[in-house]
Design a protein around this motif. Structure first.
Motif, PDB file in Angstrom:
ATOM      1  N   GLY A 107       0.732  -1.185   0.046  1.00 35.86           N
ATOM      2  CA  GLY A 107      -0.095  -0.140   0.193  1.00 35.86           C
ATOM      3  C   GLY A 107       0.898   1.446   0.165  1.00 35.86           C
ATOM      4  O   GLY A 107       0.677   2.141  -0.803  1.00 35.86           O
ATOM      5  N   LEU A 108       1.878   1.236   0.821  1.00 36.70           N
ATOM      6  CA  LEU A 108       2.826   2.556   0.917  1.00 36.70           C
ATOM      7  C   LEU A 108       3.297   2.599  -0.438  1.00 36.70           C
ATOM      8  O   LEU A 108       3.462   3.603  -0.957  1.00 36.70           O
ATOM      9  N   VAL A 109       4.115   1.493  -0.982  1.00 37.64           N
ATOM     10  CA  VAL A 109       4.693   1.561  -2.305  1.00 37.64           C
ATOM     11  C   VAL A 109       3.632   2.086  -3.427  1.00 37.64           C
ATOM     12  O   VAL A 109       3.972   3.026  -4.146  1.00 37.64           O
ATOM     13  N   PHE A 110       2.362   1.705  -3.362  1.00 38.22           N
ATOM     14  CA  PHE A 110       1.410   2.283  -4.487  1.00 38.22           C
ATOM     15  C   PHE A 110       1.229   3.661  -4.261  1.00 38.22           C
ATOM     16  O   PHE A 110       1.083   4.365  -5.531  1.00 38.22           O
ATOM     17  N   VAL A 111       0.878   3.909  -3.212  1.00 38.58           N
ATOM     18  CA  VAL A 111       0.560   5.505  -2.936  1.00 38.58           C
ATOM     19  C   VAL A 111       2.046   6.333  -3.104  1.00 38.58           C
ATOM     20  O   VAL A 111       1.728   7.172  -3.828  1.00 38.58           O
ATOM     21  N   ALA A 112       3.089   5.850  -2.795  1.00 43.11           N
ATOM     22  CA  ALA A 112       4.282   6.745  -2.936  1.00 43.11           C
ATOM     23  C   ALA A 112       4.423   6.742  -4.577  1.00 43.11           C
ATOM     24  O   ALA A 112       5.019   7.592  -5.274  1.00 43.11           O
ATOM     25  N   GLY A 113       4.335   5.485  -5.212  1.00 39.54           N
ATOM     26  CA  GLY A 113       4.487   5.312  -6.686  1.00 39.54           C
ATOM     27  C   GLY A 113       3.486   6.483  -7.369  1.00 39.54           C
ATOM     28  O   GLY A 113       4.099   6.822  -8.496  1.00 39.54           O
ATOM     29  N   LEU A 114       2.485   6.731  -6.906  1.00 39.83           N
ATOM     30  CA  LEU A 114       1.591   7.627  -7.632  1.00 39.83           C
ATOM     31  C   LEU A 114       2.261   8.816  -7.704  1.00 39.83           C
ATOM     32  O   LEU A 114       2.219   9.615  -8.787  1.00 39.83           O
ATOM     33  N   TYR A 115       2.695   9.250  -6.574  1.00 42.05           N
ATOM     34  CA  TYR A 115       3.406  10.626  -6.669  1.00 42.05           C
ATOM     35  C   TYR A 115       4.780  10.617  -7.340  1.00 42.05           C
ATOM     36  O   TYR A 115       5.084  11.774  -8.018  1.00 42.05           O
ATOM     37  N   LEU A 116       5.434   9.590  -7.454  1.00 36.41           N
ATOM     38  CA  LEU A 116       6.776   9.425  -8.141  1.00 36.41           C
ATOM     39  C   LEU A 116       6.401   9.506  -9.534  1.00 36.41           C
ATOM     40  O   LEU A 116       7.063  10.297 -10.228  1.00 36.41           O
ATOM     41  N   LEU A 117       5.310   8.834  -9.982  1.00 35.44           N
ATOM     42  CA  LEU A 117       4.945   8.936 -11.469  1.00 35.44           C
ATOM     43  C   LEU A 117       4.617  10.258 -11.978  1.00 35.44           C
ATOM     44  O   LEU A 117       4.761  10.607 -12.878  1.00 35.44           O
ATOM     45  N   ALA A 118       3.884  11.051 -10.773  1.00 38.61           N
ATOM     46  CA  ALA A 118       3.365  12.282 -11.171  1.00 38.61           C
ATOM     47  C   ALA A 118       4.557  13.361 -11.228  1.00 38.61           C
ATOM     48  O   ALA A 118       4.617  14.200 -12.260  1.00 38.61           O
ATOM     49  N   ALA A 119       5.531  13.246 -10.341  1.00 41.10           N
ATOM     50  CA  ALA A 119       6.639  13.872 -10.425  1.00 41.10           C
ATOM     51  C   ALA A 119       7.790  13.717 -11.594  1.00 41.10           C
ATOM     52  O   ALA A 119       8.139  14.603 -12.105  1.00 41.10           O
ATOM     53  N   MET A 120       7.672  12.436 -11.935  1.00 46.74           N
ATOM     54  CA  MET A 120       8.758  12.072 -13.273  1.00 46.74           C
ATOM     55  C   MET A 120       7.953  12.683 -14.460  1.00 46.74           C
ATOM     56  O   MET A 120       8.684  13.011 -15.333  1.00 46.74           O
TER      57      MET A 120
END
Length: 155
Positions: A107-120
């Motif tokens: 869950g933590l990786v999924f939510v953080a991944g959403l932010y990472l995707l948007a930033a990238m």
């Protein structure tokens, strides 16, 4: 809605409010998921999100001030930003509380991944608009991301 319209707040001010509130839902999910993992992680995530969200809140409230919305109503609008972040945090915490560590981390990786995707995606779009790609630009992006991971991991 009608009362705000009479006070001068148009659809644009409310669209900014909705955009910020939607962003706060993601922040709440991140904090709530982190709190299911550990309270120390939740505190670090919350402090980071507070620092990131203060400018958004000020910009939104300034937008309403420019639209001649009364001070009392602006304070209520500002206070209402607590609802999406706290609601999402509570939801994520109770959804993951008592679950396996693997599920919490997923869950933590999924939510953080959403932010990472948007930033990238934002960085890549900006990079393509400003100059043509080169080896140095690709290496700089990777180096910056690596430094970010090292700093994040050491905290």
């Amino acid at each position: 809605w009608q009362e705000s319209k009479q006070a001068g707040a148009g659809a644009g001010a409310w669209m900014v409010y909705v955009a910020v509130a939607t962003d706060l839902v993601g922040d709440g999910l991140l904090i709530g998921t982190g709190s299911a993992v550990s309270s120390q992680m939740a505190l670090i995530l919350a402090m980071g999100q507070i620092l990131a969200d203060i400018p958004e809140g000020f910009a939104t409230i300034a937008n309403f001030r420019d639209k001649a919305v009364a001070r009392a109503k602006r304070l209520l609008i500002s206070a209402s930003f607590l609802l999406p972040v706290v609601g999402a945090a509570v939801l994520a915490y109770f959804a993951l509380r008592g679950r396996s560590e693997v599920l919490k981390m997923a869950g933590l990786v999924f939510v953080a991944g959403l932010y990472l995707l948007a930033a990238m995606e934002d960085m890549m779009r900006e990079a393509h608009e400003s100059a043509e790609d080169s080896r140095w630009s690709a290496l700089s992006l990777l180096a910056g991301f690596t430094i970010f991971l090292i700093v994040s991991g050491s905290l």
